[in-house]
Design an enzyme around this catalytic site. Structure first.
Site, PDB file in Angstrom:
ATOM      1  N   PRO A  36       0.689  -1.169  -0.007  1.00 14.81           N
ATOM      2  CA  PRO A  36      -0.014  -0.095   0.061  1.00 14.81           C
ATOM      3  C   PRO A  36       0.832   1.232   0.065  1.00 14.81           C
ATOM      4  CG  PRO A  36       0.022  -1.084   2.076  1.00 14.81           C
ATOM      5  CD  PRO A  36       0.611  -2.001   1.189  1.00 14.81           C
ATOM      6  N   THR A  38       0.208   5.604  -0.002  1.00 14.89           N
ATOM      7  CA  THR A  38      -0.472   6.828  -0.276  1.00 14.89           C
ATOM      8  C   THR A  38       0.207   7.589  -1.521  1.00 14.89           C
ATOM      9  OG1 THR A  38      -1.126   6.587   1.896  1.00 14.89           O
ATOM     10  CG2 THR A  38      -1.211   8.684   0.995  1.00 14.89           C
ATOM     11  N   GLN A 114      -6.895  -1.021   1.091  1.00 13.13           N
ATOM     12  CA  GLN A 114      -6.363  -0.729   2.698  1.00 13.13           C
ATOM     13  C   GLN A 114      -7.080   0.212   3.325  1.00 13.13           C
ATOM     14  OE1 GLN A 114      -2.907   1.233   3.696  1.00 13.13           O
ATOM     15  NE2 GLN A 114      -2.000  -0.667   4.732  1.00 13.13           N
ATOM     16  N   GLY A 190      -3.484  -1.680  10.460  1.00 11.25           N
ATOM     17  CA  GLY A 190      -3.091  -1.773  12.067  1.00 11.25           C
ATOM     18  C   GLY A 190      -1.689  -1.169  11.972  1.00 11.25           C
ATOM     19  N   ALA A 191      -0.978  -0.721  11.389  1.00 15.07           N
ATOM     20  CA  ALA A 191       0.518  -0.576  11.198  1.00 15.07           C
ATOM     21  C   ALA A 191       0.976   1.056  11.212  1.00 15.07           C
ATOM     22  CB  ALA A 191       1.103  -1.296  10.289  1.00 15.07           C
ATOM     23  N   TYR A 194      -0.855   4.821  12.603  1.00 15.05           N
ATOM     24  CA  TYR A 194      -2.118   5.171  12.637  1.00 15.05           C
ATOM     25  C   TYR A 194      -3.059   4.792  13.442  1.00 15.05           C
ATOM     26  CZ  TYR A 194      -0.031   6.929   8.173  1.00 15.05           C
ATOM     27  OH  TYR A 194       0.766   7.630   7.372  1.00 15.05           O
ATOM     28  N   ARG A 242      -2.779  -5.255   8.516  1.00 14.06           N
ATOM     29  CA  ARG A 242      -1.401  -4.853   8.433  1.00 14.06           C
ATOM     30  C   ARG A 242      -0.764  -4.685   9.909  1.00 14.06           C
ATOM     31  NH1 ARG A 242       2.550  -2.801   4.230  1.00 14.06           N
ATOM     32  NH2 ARG A 242       3.514  -0.839   5.244  1.00 14.06           N
ATOM     33  N   GLY A 334       7.099  -1.873  -1.845  1.00 13.52           N
ATOM     34  CA  GLY A 334       6.699  -0.267  -2.156  1.00 13.52           C
ATOM     35  C   GLY A 334       7.537   0.236  -3.123  1.00 13.52           C
ATOM     36  N   ARG A 335       8.835   0.671  -2.895  1.00  8.41           N
ATOM     37  CA  ARG A 335       9.685   1.337  -3.534  1.00  8.41           C
ATOM     38  C   ARG A 335       9.981   0.612  -4.753  1.00  8.41           C
ATOM     39  NH1 ARG A 335      14.190   2.163   0.457  1.00  8.41           N
ATOM     40  NH2 ARG A 335      13.191   0.162   1.308  1.00  8.41           N
TER      41      ARG A 335
HETATM   42  C1  LIG Z   1       4.856   6.629  -0.911  1.00  7.19           C
HETATM   43  C2  LIG Z   1       4.707   5.741   0.035  1.00  7.19           C
HETATM   44  C3  LIG Z   1       3.533   5.936   0.643  1.00  7.19           C
HETATM   45  C4  LIG Z   1       3.052   4.744   1.661  1.00  7.19           C
HETATM   46  N1  LIG Z   1       1.911   4.711   1.814  1.00  7.19           N
HETATM   47  C5  LIG Z   1       1.578   3.572   2.860  1.00  7.19           C
HETATM   48  C6  LIG Z   1       0.054   3.465   2.880  1.00  7.19           C
HETATM   49  O1  LIG Z   1      -0.829   4.220   2.663  1.00  7.19           O
HETATM   50  N2  LIG Z   1      -0.115   2.589   3.859  1.00  7.19           N
HETATM   51  C7  LIG Z   1       0.777   1.419   4.294  1.00  7.19           C
HETATM   52  O2  LIG Z   1       0.475   0.669   4.977  1.00  7.19           O
HETATM   53  N3  LIG Z   1       2.075   1.795   4.063  1.00  7.19           N
HETATM   54  C8  LIG Z   1       2.462   2.625   3.189  1.00  7.19           C
HETATM   55  N4  LIG Z   1       3.803   3.032   2.866  1.00  7.19           N
HETATM   56  C9  LIG Z   1       4.798   1.985   3.389  1.00  7.19           C
HETATM   57  C10 LIG Z   1       4.918   1.022   2.501  1.00  7.19           C
HETATM   58  O3  LIG Z   1       3.721   0.071   2.253  1.00  7.19           O
HETATM   59  C11 LIG Z   1       5.923  -0.102   2.549  1.00  7.19           C
HETATM   60  O4  LIG Z   1       6.130  -0.605   3.868  1.00  7.19           O
HETATM   61  C12 LIG Z   1       7.355   0.462   2.576  1.00  7.19           C
HETATM   62  O5  LIG Z   1       7.415   1.336   1.359  1.00  7.19           O
HETATM   63  C13 LIG Z   1       8.677  -0.360   2.745  1.00  7.19           C
HETATM   64  O6  LIG Z   1       8.375  -1.150   1.711  1.00  7.19           O
HETATM   65  P1  LIG Z   1       9.633  -1.074   0.576  1.00  7.19           P
HETATM   66  O7  LIG Z   1      11.104  -1.400   1.275  1.00  7.19           O
HETATM   67  O8  LIG Z   1       9.259  -2.304  -0.227  1.00  7.19           O
HETATM   68  O9  LIG Z   1       9.517  -0.143  -0.006  1.00  7.19           O
HETATM   69  C14 LIG Z   1       4.141   3.836   2.085  1.00  7.19           C
HETATM   70  C15 LIG Z   1       5.426   3.827   1.516  1.00  7.19           C
HETATM   71  C16 LIG Z   1       5.680   4.854   0.534  1.00  7.19           C
HETATM   72  C17 LIG Z   1       7.207   4.853  -0.295  1.00  7.19           C
END
Ligand SMILES: Cc1cc2nc3c(=O)[nH]c(=O)nc-3n(C[C@H](O)[C@H](O)[C@H](O)COP(=O)(O)O)c2cc1C
Length: 381
Positions: A36, A38, A114, A190-191, A194, A242, A334-335
């Site tokens: 997820p 944002t 989510q 849940g992570a 928030y 989560r 994510g990234r």
């Molecule tokens: C731009 C951005 C927005 C994010 N928004 C959310 C979100 O809305 N909900 C959530 O649970 N995690 C959010 N995260 C966290 C990601 O889901 C993820 O845990 C985090 O990027 C680490 O994973 P990665 O190492 O693969 O990037 C966000 C991360 C990024 C980079």
């Protein structure tokens, strides 16, 4: 050859990523998922847009088996965290998601919404002034600039029991709308600090009314939300939770009580009527408490449901290793997904995986900024 022109058999070291998986009754074509994220790219009134549909479609077309949406606010009270965040708080917001989900489905992936209540970390809410949290404790850290925040977080008001009941109802109603919009499931956020995580965190939850106290009491709100969501969506719809230690405003937070706390938390969540847990850490494979198992492995140990692991898993060998060692059932990126919306196809064909470009999210983490960055790169800058 597969229909998309790629060899059916990937390099055997990454093969675990491409085995199918069932989450509850939901069949996924592989074990790669988008985490997820944002992106504050909805309309001002919280409707998903055509640009968002393009963004999500690319992940499905790129081979991911599952896409978890960005955090979506659940009610018209205190849930919204960020301006231009999408909602599922009314019928018109529900309808705006429908074409997004259809597009993802058309490309063979599944999509989970989510559901998020920002609680005391809200830094942009068009419905209400002021923030709510478990107790009147100002959150650590500073508001997120890439979501248009500035300065300290406001001091929240402690939620009344009526406000808690309304927040629970908000999650349940939003989950029902997610189902109506065509989503394949919902993930309860849940992570990351928030609202639900604020209740779990002892430093900010000072309540003495049954929602605060020991770790079981502090989990009560998450438990009630999961039960209400399940009642709202019925048995045949995926519900996940989560969970994390770190928070967007307190990156290095660790659960006090270490593995004992993890046993209680994952044991409790594993007995809920939910289909999966989504566990996130900075580096998913690292010991959760300095030494010993990773947080994902602890979730697997204590909960009898699939575990999705997240955290720096864009290196295919790391990702596949989590699955091969049985520490997780799927990985979420994510990234890595932002860098390559076709990460799964690249891994199958052994293509190069580029490093993440932070400029994609700077100064604002929205899609317009990412488009400008891409245009600049295409222009050779
Ligand atoms: C731009 C951005 C927005 C994010 N928004 C959310 C979100 O809305 N909900 C959530 O649970 N995690 C959010 N995260 C966290 C990601 O889901 C993820 O845990 C985090 O990027 C680490 O994973 P990665 O190492 O693969 O990037 C966000 C991360 C990024 C980079």
């Amino acid at each position: 050859m597969a229909a998309d022109g790629h060899p059916l058999q990937p390099d055997s070291s990454v093969a675990p990523l491409f085995a199918p998986l069932a989450l509850g009754g939901l069949a996924l074509r592989n074990r790669t998922a988008v985490a997820p994220m944002t992106r504050v790219s909805a309309s001002a009134d919280g409707h998903a847009t055509a640009r968002m549909a393009d963004y999500y479609r690319a992940f499905a077309a790129g081979g991911f088996g599952l896409v978890v949406s960005e955090g979506i606010y659940t009610d018209q009270a205190h849930a919204q965290g960020y301006l231009f965040q999408p909602g599922l708080a009314d019928h018109s917001q529900r309808e705006a998601w429908r074409p997004v989900v259809e597009d993802v489905h058309r490309h063979g992936a599944r999509m989970i919404a989510q559901l998020m209540h920002a609680g005391a970390l809200s830094q942009g809410n068009r419905f209400r002034a002021g923030t709510r949290g478990p107790s009147a404790v100002r959150p650590k850290g500073r508001q997120l600039a890439f979501y248009r925040g500035d300065g300290e977080y406001p001091l929240p008001q402690a939620m009344t029991e009526d406000e808690i009941a309304n927040a629970v109802r908000g999650f349940a109603d939003a989950a029902a709308r997610a189902r109506e919009a065509g989503f394949d499931g919902v993930e309860i956020h849940g992570a990351n600090g928030y609202l639900l995580d604020q209740f779990l965190a002892e430093g900010v939850n000072l309540r003495d009314d049954g929602y605060g106290g020991d770790v079981r009491d502090r989990l009560r709100l998450t438990v009630e939300v999961a039960q209400a969501v399940r009642a709202a969506v019925g048995a045949d719809f995926v519900v996940g939770v989560r969970i994390s230690q770190g928070k967007v405003n307190d990156f290095d937070h660790k659960w006090s009580g270490g593995e004992d706390a993890a046993a209680v938390i994952f044991g409790t969540l594993g007995r809920l009527p939910v289909d999966y847990l989504h566990v996130t850490e900075f580096e998913a494979w690292q010991p959760a408490f300095g030494e010993g198992p990773s947080l994902a492995a602890l979730a697997k140990q204590h909960a009898p449901i699939p575990v999705l692991a997240n955290g720096s898993l864009h290196d295919p060998a790391q990702a596949a290793g989590m699955l091969a060692r049985g520490e997780a059932d799927a990985v979420t990126l994510g990234r890595g997904a932002l860098t390559h919306s076709d990460w799964p196809q690249r891994v199958r064909t052994g293509a190069v995986i580029a490093p993440f470009d932070r400029e994609l999210l700077s100064p604002i983490a929205d899609l317009a900024n990412a488009d400008r960055r891409q245009a600049k790169r295409d222009g050779g800058n």
